[in-house]
Design a protein around this motif. Sequence first.
Motif, short mmCIF file in Angstrom:
data_model
loop_
_atom_site.label_atom_id
_atom_site.label_comp_id
_atom_site.label_asym_id
_atom_site.label_seq_id
_atom_site.Cartn_x
_atom_site.Cartn_y
_atom_site.Cartn_z
N UNK A 18 0.85 -1.18 0.00
CA UNK A 18 0.00 0.00 0.00
C UNK A 18 0.89 1.24 0.00
N UNK A 19 0.57 2.16 -0.90
CA UNK A 19 1.27 3.44 -0.90
C UNK A 19 0.30 4.53 -1.35
N UNK A 20 0.57 5.75 -0.91
CA UNK A 20 -0.25 6.90 -1.24
C UNK A 20 0.62 7.90 -1.98
N UNK A 21 0.08 8.40 -3.12
CA UNK A 21 0.78 9.40 -3.92
C UNK A 21 0.05 10.72 -3.86
N UNK A 22 0.80 11.81 -3.97
CA UNK A 22 0.15 13.11 -4.13
C UNK A 22 0.05 13.42 -5.62
N UNK A 23 -0.41 14.61 -5.96
CA UNK A 23 -0.59 14.98 -7.37
C UNK A 23 0.71 15.05 -8.15
N UNK A 24 1.82 15.23 -7.46
CA UNK A 24 3.13 15.30 -8.13
C UNK A 24 3.78 13.92 -8.20
#
Length: 175
Positions: free
Chosen positions: A116-122
Motif C-alpha cells: 500500500x502506498x499513497x501518492x500526491x498529485x506530483x
Amino acid sequence: EAAGAVIRHAASDALFVNAVEQDLVPAEFVETLARTARQVPVIVMLPRFDDDAVLRMLQAGILECVAADAVEAYPAAARRAISRFEAARKNSEHAEDILRSQMQWMSIIDAITDYIFVLDNAHTLVNVNHAFAEAIGRHPREIVGSRLVDVFDLDVPSESTRSSVLEDSAPRTYE
C-alpha cells in the motif's frame, strides 16, 4: 528554585507574579516559571509596561503581562489568560487524540501484507506500509518523499487514470 517555590504555593485559576520589586523579572526565572506552571496560566505584573520585556515573557510561555499601576486591568488580564490557557489545553488534548488515532491507523495499515502506498498529485510517495517498503528493500522513512519514478522505473499514471480514481474513489489495481 524560586519559580518552583512559587508554583508549589499556587492553588488558583491563575498565578500572578509580582515583579514590581525588581526592575525586570530575570529571564531564567520566567522560563522556569512558564515550564513548571503548565497547570495554571501565569500573569506577570511589571513595574511598568515594557514592550521588549512583554515580548520576551510571551515567548517564554507567560500568558499575560500587566503593568502594576493598571489595577483595573487585572481581572480582564486574568480572564484572557485563563481563556487562552483552556484553549491551549483543549488543542493539546485534541492533538494527542489525533496522534493516537494516526498511530492506530498506521499499525493497521502496516499489518496488511499487500503493498500500500499513497501518492500526491506530483507522484510523490506520501505514505507507504511496511510490506511495500520491505518489498523494495528499504525503510518506509527512506521512501516517503521520493517520487514514484525514482523508486521504480515505471511510467507515471496518466492524468485520465488519476482523474477516474478521484472521481469515483473506486480501488484499482495496475500491474
